[in-house]
Scaffold this motif. Sequence first.
Motif, PDB file in Angstrom:
ATOM      1  N   CYS A 114      26.946  42.694  30.178  1.00 25.09           N
ATOM      2  CA  CYS A 114      27.567  42.544  28.857  1.00 25.09           C
ATOM      3  C   CYS A 114      26.541  42.559  27.728  1.00 25.09           C
ATOM      4  N   MET A 231      28.200  49.224  27.696  1.00 26.13           N
ATOM      5  CA  MET A 231      29.099  48.208  28.244  1.00 26.13           C
ATOM      6  C   MET A 231      28.986  46.862  27.535  1.00 26.13           C
ATOM      7  N   ASN A 233      29.578  43.659  25.420  1.00 28.79           N
ATOM      8  CA  ASN A 233      30.800  42.949  25.071  1.00 28.79           C
ATOM      9  C   ASN A 233      30.431  41.505  24.747  1.00 28.79           C
ATOM     10  N   HIS A 350      38.777  38.698  32.321  1.00 26.25           N
ATOM     11  CA  HIS A 350      39.337  39.891  32.949  1.00 26.25           C
ATOM     12  C   HIS A 350      40.303  39.473  34.049  1.00 26.25           C
ATOM     13  N   GLU A 354      40.847  44.549  36.511  1.00 29.08           N
ATOM     14  CA  GLU A 354      40.075  45.007  35.349  1.00 29.08           C
ATOM     15  C   GLU A 354      38.577  44.854  35.613  1.00 29.08           C
ATOM     16  N   LYS A 357      37.403  47.490  38.054  1.00 28.11           N
ATOM     17  CA  LYS A 357      37.314  48.787  37.391  1.00 28.11           C
ATOM     18  C   LYS A 357      36.043  48.872  36.565  1.00 28.11           C
ATOM     19  N   LYS A 358      35.695  47.777  35.906  1.00 26.46           N
ATOM     20  CA  LYS A 358      34.465  47.736  35.102  1.00 26.46           C
ATOM     21  C   LYS A 358      33.252  47.948  36.008  1.00 26.46           C
ATOM     22  N   GLN A 361      32.734  51.570  37.141  1.00 26.37           N
ATOM     23  CA  GLN A 361      32.211  52.463  36.107  1.00 26.37           C
ATOM     24  C   GLN A 361      30.692  52.484  36.095  1.00 26.37           C
TER      25      GLN A 361
END
Length: 363
Positions: A114, A231, A233, A350, A354, A357-358, A361
């Motif tokens: 993050c 990515m 956040n 999340h 989710e 999926k992160k 990636q």
Amino acid sequence: MEYGLNGQLSGHHRPEVTNMDSMASADNWLKQPVPMPYLTTTLEVGSEWGIEKKELLASSNIQLSEGQTYTPLNNLLAIILKLNEAFPDQPLALEIGRRLSPTAYGSLGFAMLCSATLEDCLQIMNRYWKLINMSVSSVTITKDDRYCSASLDISPFLIEPLRKIWIEASLSSWKRCFEILRGKHLDECEILLTYPEQKTPNIQRYGAILYDQPANQFRIPVHLLEQPLPMANAIHKKIAIDWCDRDMQALDLVANRPLTQKVREILILGENGYPSLQQVADVLHVSTRTLRRQLTGENTGFKKILEEVRRYDALHLLGNPHYRIQRIAELLGFGDPANFARSFRSWTGHTPSEFRKKLSQQK
């Protein structure tokens, strides 16, 4: 500019192991828990190179259970030694490191994912490296006009060839993690090793490696440090930092909370989930009432410890695509996957799907 981890400074040398107390410490050191991604990644490399996972585990008398998230350090070292003996000319350490993503670093890895920039990521590593060094290594980060360098210092308990392997795997893993964070190869970065160069096949796939250097380092040009990461956040980073702070607090209190640490060590996830309060009490040879009372004396409780362990295990299990989310929920003791999803959202911001999926990636 220089800032060391855990009080370690450049040029710091640990004392040699010379007495009986140190020998006992070495035995305890070898039993410390290691995140399972370290072992599973090593087994994957061995399997691809021709030695099946079952054969490697059987040769070292190691038994694993479904959902297991930790293994003793000596198990990992035993497998590494066997692979090093079987493939002495292969880049074993560099290959293991290349396959270790930030998810292998638990709450620290989540915070790294993050991060706003690589500079931000390095500061997080600097602050929380203690969470994953397993008393094996410490890091010193230095910065000049051209490069930012992370230098590795290894415990005296780790001797050759394991010492060299651990160094190469660590530095290779850092490079891989930074490449995942940036979403592209870091061709300008370098791995520096104090060892002389050896003829190794396909060494070029691991990027620039310099030998016979004064320190074991990963070096990155400073102009890359402030570039924004895809990515990043801020909200999820705050959650991850909170995780790291709680995990650090737990580590720092181990000396004053011996029972809490013992309960953590017993709460190993197996095929039937976690040991119950009664089972933990039986292992410790006390009644459940006494166990509750003593944990209260350490300002914690069984449910609180179990929740912390489940949260950490959930992060690791979601990083393994072989486990369906429903199965992870079952292993962690959630009767309904929806309950697992609500708990995981409260931990990370999340849902499990989710978060997975992160992670996908990154690949």
